[in-house]
Scaffold this active site. Structure first.
Site, PDB file in Angstrom:
ATOM      1  N   ASN A  65      -2.106   0.256   6.707  1.00 42.89           N
ATOM      2  CA  ASN A  65      -1.620  -1.005   7.279  1.00 42.89           C
ATOM      3  C   ASN A  65      -0.708  -1.771   6.311  1.00 42.89           C
ATOM      4  OD1 ASN A  65      -3.670  -1.799   5.578  1.00 42.89           O
ATOM      5  ND2 ASN A  65      -4.668  -3.167   7.029  1.00 42.89           N
ATOM      6  N   THR A 102      -5.405  -7.249  10.503  1.00 35.72           N
ATOM      7  CA  THR A 102      -5.700  -5.982   9.814  1.00 35.72           C
ATOM      8  C   THR A 102      -5.312  -4.785  10.662  1.00 35.72           C
ATOM      9  OG1 THR A 102      -7.571  -7.082   8.752  1.00 35.72           O
ATOM     10  CG2 THR A 102      -7.556  -4.674   8.686  1.00 35.72           C
ATOM     11  N   PHE A 145     -15.476   3.744   6.918  1.00 34.06           N
ATOM     12  CA  PHE A 145     -14.082   4.055   6.559  1.00 34.06           C
ATOM     13  C   PHE A 145     -13.843   4.051   5.054  1.00 34.06           C
ATOM     14  CE2 PHE A 145     -14.331  -0.530   7.497  1.00 34.06           C
ATOM     15  CZ  PHE A 145     -13.827  -1.081   6.326  1.00 34.06           C
ATOM     16  N   HIS A 181      -2.291  -5.341   1.607  1.00 37.58           N
ATOM     17  CA  HIS A 181      -3.590  -6.007   1.450  1.00 37.58           C
ATOM     18  C   HIS A 181      -3.324  -7.398   0.936  1.00 37.58           C
ATOM     19  CE1 HIS A 181      -7.629  -7.074   0.117  1.00 37.58           C
ATOM     20  NE2 HIS A 181      -7.027  -7.517  -0.973  1.00 37.58           N
ATOM     21  N   ARG A 238      -1.816 -14.348   4.534  1.00 35.05           N
ATOM     22  CA  ARG A 238      -2.512 -13.694   5.656  1.00 35.05           C
ATOM     23  C   ARG A 238      -1.718 -13.843   6.948  1.00 35.05           C
ATOM     24  NH1 ARG A 238      -7.142 -11.634   4.409  1.00 35.05           N
ATOM     25  NH2 ARG A 238      -8.102 -11.727   6.467  1.00 35.05           N
ATOM     26  N   TYR A 272     -12.549  -2.074  -3.785  1.00 31.97           N
ATOM     27  CA  TYR A 272     -13.053  -2.149  -2.410  1.00 31.97           C
ATOM     28  C   TYR A 272     -14.572  -1.991  -2.333  1.00 31.97           C
ATOM     29  CZ  TYR A 272      -8.390  -2.097  -0.248  1.00 31.97           C
ATOM     30  OH  TYR A 272      -7.124  -2.427   0.186  1.00 31.97           O
ATOM     31  N   GLU A 287      -9.622 -10.813  -7.518  1.00 34.66           N
ATOM     32  CA  GLU A 287      -8.710  -9.678  -7.327  1.00 34.66           C
ATOM     33  C   GLU A 287      -7.546  -9.727  -8.322  1.00 34.66           C
ATOM     34  OE1 GLU A 287      -7.783  -9.647  -3.124  1.00 34.66           O
ATOM     35  OE2 GLU A 287      -9.803  -8.936  -2.617  1.00 34.66           O
ATOM     36  N   LYS A 308       0.823  -1.220   0.000  1.00 39.03           N
ATOM     37  CA  LYS A 308       0.000   0.000   0.000  1.00 39.03           C
ATOM     38  C   LYS A 308       0.858   1.272   0.000  1.00 39.03           C
ATOM     39  CE  LYS A 308      -4.042  -2.004   2.282  1.00 39.03           C
ATOM     40  NZ  LYS A 308      -5.073  -1.723   3.303  1.00 39.03           N
ATOM     41  N   ARG A 338       2.527  -6.364   9.229  1.00 47.23           N
ATOM     42  CA  ARG A 338       1.776  -5.247   9.843  1.00 47.23           C
ATOM     43  C   ARG A 338       2.323  -4.893  11.217  1.00 47.23           C
ATOM     44  NH1 ARG A 338      -3.820  -7.568   7.420  1.00 47.23           N
ATOM     45  NH2 ARG A 338      -4.023  -6.197   5.602  1.00 47.23           N
TER      46      ARG A 338
END
Ligand code: CMP
Length: 140
Positions: free
Chosen positions: A114, A93, A59, A117, A87, A51, A128, A11, A104
């Protein structure tokens, strides 16, 4: 366990802080191989579309603004059990809840910024990946 593919975004907060290499190293050290990778600046339409599942959440507006603020790195990661493994490597998250050694925990600033993704299921990984990559961009 079969070889699987998952989708990953490094990100804007992490790209801005020159963390691309450190984050890719975490994936590689843990058995995930980038089989497609590109640096892009997301458009508002891309971020809102990607998203869309969150569009009623409070948010959503801030999330879209953060994702289009500066470039990201999108990747397809391949390896055994790639969705779950990614993950685990990312951590929770909310970085406040992320386990020691996860991306993270190491790098995220807050829930919105964070750092990474990752797809939450093989079904969403396929969706995705198609959102950002054509088949001929996935080179193994
Ligand atoms: P990501 O895995 O990219 O999916 C949606 C993103 O929304 C999430 O990571 C967070 O960066 C962001 N976000 C901000 N607030 C929340 C929240 N309260 N719950 C879940 N995700 C949030």
């Amino acid at each position: 366990m079969a070889i699987e593919r998952t989708f990953s975004i490094i990100k804007p907060d992490a790209v801005r802080r020159n963390l691309i290499g450190k984050i890719v190293a975490k994936f590689e050290e843990n058995g995930l191989r980038p089989v497609a990778m590109k640096k892009i600046k997301m458009t508002r339409a891309q971020a809102e579309g990607f998203y869309a599942v969150h569009k009623e959440r409070p948010f959503f507006g801030e999330l879209v603004e953060q994702m289009i603020a500066s470039p990201v790195v999108v990747q397809v990661l391949e390896g055994e059990n790639a969705v779950l493994k990614n993950r685990e490597i990312m951590g929770a998250t909310n970085p406040a809840n992320a386990a020691e050694g996860t991306i993270r925990k190491l790098f995220a600033l807050n829930m919105g910024e964070n750092s990474v993704h990752g797809s939450d299921s093989p079904e969403n990984a396929a969706i995705e990946i198609k959102f950002f990559f054509t088949d001929d961009e996935i080179v193994g």
